[in-house]
Design a protein around this motif. Structure first.
Motif, short mmCIF file in Angstrom:
data_model
loop_
_atom_site.label_atom_id
_atom_site.label_comp_id
_atom_site.label_asym_id
_atom_site.label_seq_id
_atom_site.Cartn_x
_atom_site.Cartn_y
_atom_site.Cartn_z
N LEU A 142 0.86 -1.18 0.00
CA LEU A 142 0.00 0.00 0.00
C LEU A 142 0.90 1.23 0.00
O LEU A 142 1.63 1.49 0.97
CB LEU A 142 -0.91 -0.01 1.24
N VAL A 170 -2.50 0.70 -4.56
CA VAL A 170 -2.30 -0.69 -4.14
C VAL A 170 -1.60 -1.41 -5.28
O VAL A 170 -2.15 -1.54 -6.38
CB VAL A 170 -3.64 -1.38 -3.81
N VAL A 190 -9.78 -5.60 -3.91
CA VAL A 190 -8.92 -4.88 -2.96
C VAL A 190 -9.75 -4.50 -1.74
O VAL A 190 -10.82 -3.88 -1.86
CB VAL A 190 -8.31 -3.62 -3.62
N THR A 191 -9.26 -4.89 -0.57
CA THR A 191 -9.91 -4.52 0.69
C THR A 191 -8.94 -3.66 1.50
O THR A 191 -7.83 -4.12 1.85
CB THR A 191 -10.31 -5.76 1.49
N ILE A 192 -9.30 -2.42 1.76
CA ILE A 192 -8.46 -1.49 2.54
C ILE A 192 -8.97 -1.49 3.98
O ILE A 192 -10.15 -1.21 4.25
CB ILE A 192 -8.50 -0.07 1.94
N SER A 207 -13.41 -1.58 7.23
CA SER A 207 -12.72 -1.88 5.96
C SER A 207 -13.65 -1.58 4.80
O SER A 207 -14.88 -1.55 4.95
CB SER A 207 -12.29 -3.34 5.90
N THR A 256 -14.14 -2.63 0.58
CA THR A 256 -13.73 -3.58 -0.49
C THR A 256 -14.11 -3.00 -1.84
O THR A 256 -15.25 -2.52 -2.03
CB THR A 256 -14.40 -4.95 -0.31
N VAL A 314 -3.78 -3.62 3.65
CA VAL A 314 -4.57 -3.96 2.46
C VAL A 314 -4.60 -5.48 2.29
O VAL A 314 -3.63 -6.18 2.63
CB VAL A 314 -3.99 -3.28 1.20
N SER A 318 -2.39 -10.38 2.41
CA SER A 318 -2.52 -9.15 3.20
C SER A 318 -1.16 -8.52 3.42
O SER A 318 -0.14 -9.22 3.59
CB SER A 318 -3.16 -9.46 4.56
#
Length: 728
Positions: free
Chosen positions: A623, A632, A648-650, A657, A659, A709, A724
């Motif tokens: 990230l 990302v 992508v999940t922040i 979070s 997505t 991320v 991750s």
């Protein structure tokens, strides 16, 4: 048979007053013949059927049905003369209750035309006796008679022309020009041109089995006036001959008998086997029979001639002549589709070459007819073979290969002569000729040698090479000769070998080690090359797929007396990189001696590894954040060289979070379809950009809240495991 005109009587009917008088209301009228009866009213009519010229009696019965008595005074019969009184009328007569008077009439038709007649009887009812009453007046009882005649005619028509021909008792139905094994139909018509129905009672066909009845209706059957019935006579001759049968048709008790004549038409092939062309004498043979050549010397040819004559009554076409069977042939065959007129004939020849002792058979086809060809081969027939590890049959002019030997050493082969014929053979010479002294004969039988049928002789051929390489000579056995050959210091064949290490499915981005081992030691040092061929499942092969020694070829050496290959790195194994693209990796070895002799098999065994098509693998993710943007960046590989989706999940430090899903199909096709991607196999690097907006404090606060991320990549084969990475 009687029929009420226009209606059917279902119960007893008492006659009422007639149109011509009163007083006849108590009389019952019944009209009958030998077959049926009908009750009618006065003034009614019945139909009387008959045959022309044949008399038939009809009875009219008048019964008194009143309570007193009835009087019949007089009777008269008017109309057609075909109706007459058969006996005197029973009038005058007085009938008590239930009493009856019977009038016997005779109907004898003079023609097939419809006729009319009427029976008139004067009648009255009498009062009771002693009543003093007067009798009633006379009236008339009227009975109408309608004469009808069945007029049946017979005719037939052939399916070949459709022309209608009459048939009469004692006549003939002719079915001519019928093809053999074909069916010709004659349709028989039963036509009623009369005014009354006729009963078709039976149809019978007796005689030759070539005649059969077809489409015959269920009998007995009434043929109404003006109607017809038909059936068929089928004629199917099996041979060229005349046939006869009798057709019997029974109508109204009368039987018509017709003779049925059938004549088959066509060619009739007669075959003669003769020793020479045009010979009058020979042996007749029928289809399916045997054409016998007799004895024929082995290696020589014998000829016979065949005459085909048409003894039928029509032209015939000979479709062709052919033979099968080893050694048999046709000489001067006729043209295909040759026309042969009646009494005409053609000739052709047959030949056979004796191939072996004993019976020699074949097949002959002339048009649709087939024959067996037979000959008996006679004579001596020598068969030659030699034994050198195994039995090898060899013909004159062939090669006899002695076992290889080192210079100064001796090997041997047994040479065998057998007489497979049925006559004795004489061999005058058994000798070796040619340059050098590498071959010599041992235990040669005494000459001249006489071999009886099934006899056998054997001697040894010894090979002692005097020079390296190929040694040759010539062996003569009677009139036959053979080329002798032997090799000095011939190398043995390469033993079987096997690969060591993995096979089948290989994981991408691995470096398996492979080795090569002979099944047994080899007497000389072998050198070889292990060649790699990469067959990619997608556009372009991964250049990373190669040996650890560099490139896609790895040299090896197998020292004399050993079995394991030693590669350039000094190890008995060599590693290879499987790469990141799906496909086949095929390793093929080659072998050569130090002297340059190639020992590689024509179809060498190979080692095949398969890198499978699978879901993408994420190797790294990071990230990258700044005050204005968050990126990302994901790296990994897809063995299918394709991607369809990026997830992508922040993650934030407060536990929340977000997505995001990206369709990367177009970007994937653009990258993996480019020439630049070929150097990377299935590797990829994907960046998902995010823009940060708001005040400086807000953006700074947002970036401080980022924890990390999590990414997943998808292709046609599935989705990668989650990867991750922390923020930083």
């Amino acid at each position: 048979m009687l029929r009420a005109a226009g209606w059917v009587v279902l119960a007893l009917l008492w006659a009422g007053a007639s149109a011509s008088g009163q007083g006849v209301g108590s009389f019952l009228i019944t009209v009958r013949d030998s077959e049926s009866a009908a009750q009618i009213l006065s003034g009614g009519a019945v139909e009387v059927s008959g045959r022309v010229g044949v008399a038939k009696d009809v009875w009219v019965e008048i019964q008194y049905g009143g309570l007193n008595s009835g009087e019949l005074a007089a009777a008269s019969l008017t109309g057609s003369g075909d109706f007459q009184f058969a006996e005197a009328a029973p009038t005058p007569v007085v009938l008590e209750p239930g009493g009856r008077a019977v009038f016997r009439l005779r109907y004898q038709p003079s023609s097939g035309a419809r006729t009319l007649a009427q029976l008139a009887v004067t009648a009255r009812e009498l009062p009771p006796e002693g009543s003093g009453q007067q009798p009633g007046s006379f009236g008339q009882i009227l009975v109408g008679l309608r004469g009808a005649v069945a007029d049946v005619k017979l005719a037939y028509a052939l399916s070949t022309d459709g022309n209608m021909l009459p048939l009469a008792n004692g006549g003939v139905m002719r079915i001519g020009k019928a093809p053999v094994d074909g069916a010709t139909l004659a349709t028989v018509y039963v036509i009623n041109d009369g005014t009354a129905a006729a009963k078709l009672e039976a149809v019978q066909l007796q005689g030759a089995g070539e005649f059969t009845l077809n489409q015959l209706p269920l009998l007995p059957l009434d043929v109404e006036a003006g109607q017809s019935v038909q059936f068929r006579v089928r004629y199917e001759p099996k041979s060229l001959a005349a046939h006869e049968a009798s057709l019997r048709i029974t109508i109204d008790g009368q039987t018509v008998e017709v003779r049925v004549e059938g004549a088959a038409q066509g060619p009739k092939w007669v075959y003669l086997v003769a020793p020479s062309f045009g010979a009058e004498q020979g042996t007749g043979v029928e289809a399916g029979g045997v054409v016998e050549f007799g004895e024929v010397e082995i290696g020589k040819r014998k000829r016979l001639w065949v005459r085909v004559r048409n003894e039928g009554n029509d032209n015939g076409v000979l479709a062709g002549v052919a033979v099968s069977g080893e050694g048999y042939a046709v000489v001067d065959p006729p043209l295909v589709q040759t026309l042969v007129k009646p009494e005409g004939e053609i000739w052709f020849g047959l030949s056979v070459t004796g191939l072996a002792a004993g019976r020699q058979t074949g097949r002959l086809r002339i048009g649709a007819d087939t024959f067996v060809l037979s000959a008996t081969g006679v004579g001596a027939m020598l068969e030659y073979s030699y034994v050198a590890g195994g039995v090898t049959v060899v013909e004159s002019g062939g090669q006899v290969l002695a076992p290889a030997a080192a210079i100064g050493q001796t090997t041997a082969a047994a040479f065998v002569v057998e007489n497979k014929g049925n006559r004795a053979a004489t061999i005058s010479t058994i000798a070796v000729s040619g340059a050098g002294k590498a071959f010599r004969l041992v235990n040669v039988p005494e000459l001249p040698l006489v071999l009886e049928a099934d006899g056998r002789a054997e001697f040894r051929i010894e090979f002692t090479p005097v020079a390296p390489g190929l040694n040759t000579s010539v062996l003569a056995v009677g009139t036959a000769f053979f080329n002798l050959a032997g090799n000095a210091a011939a190398l043995p064949e390469l033993p079987e070998y096997r690969f060591e290490g993995p096979s089948g499915v290989a994981a991408p981005m691995t470096q398996p080690a492979v080795g090569l081992t002979l099944g047994s030691v080899y007497p000389v040092t072998l050198r070889g090359t292990l060649t790699m061929v990469v067959d990619s499942s997608s556009f372009g092969a991964d250049p990373a797929v190669q040996f650890s020694t560099g490139g896609r070829q790895a040299s090896f050496t197998i020292p004399a007396g050993e079995t394991r290959a030693v590669f350039g790195n000094g190890s008995t194994t060599v590693r290879l990189q499987t790469g990141t693209a799906a496909g086949r990796i095929v390793l093929t070895p080659s072998f050569v001696t130090d002297g340059g002799i190639v020992l590689t098999p024509e179809q060498p065994a190979v080692l095949e590894l398969a890198v499978p098509e699978q879901a993408p693998v994420v190797l790294a993710a990071r990230l990258e954040a700044s005050v204005t943007a968050v990126n990302v960046v994901v790296t990994g590989y897809s063995t299918t060289r394709s991607l369809t989706k990026m997830e992508v999940t922040i993650r934030r430090r407060n536990g929340k979070s977000e997505t995001f899903h990206f369709d990367v199909t177009a970007a994937s096709q653009l990258w993996f379809g480019s020439l630049g991607s070929l150097s990377y196999g299935g590797l990829f690097s994907a960046t998902a950009p995010f823009t940060v907006t708001g005040s400086t404090d807000d953006r700074t606060k947002l970036l401080e809240e980022l924890e990390g991320v999590t990414v997943k990549m998808t292709n046609e084969n599935g989705t990668s495991t989650e990867f991750s990475a922390p923020a930083g």
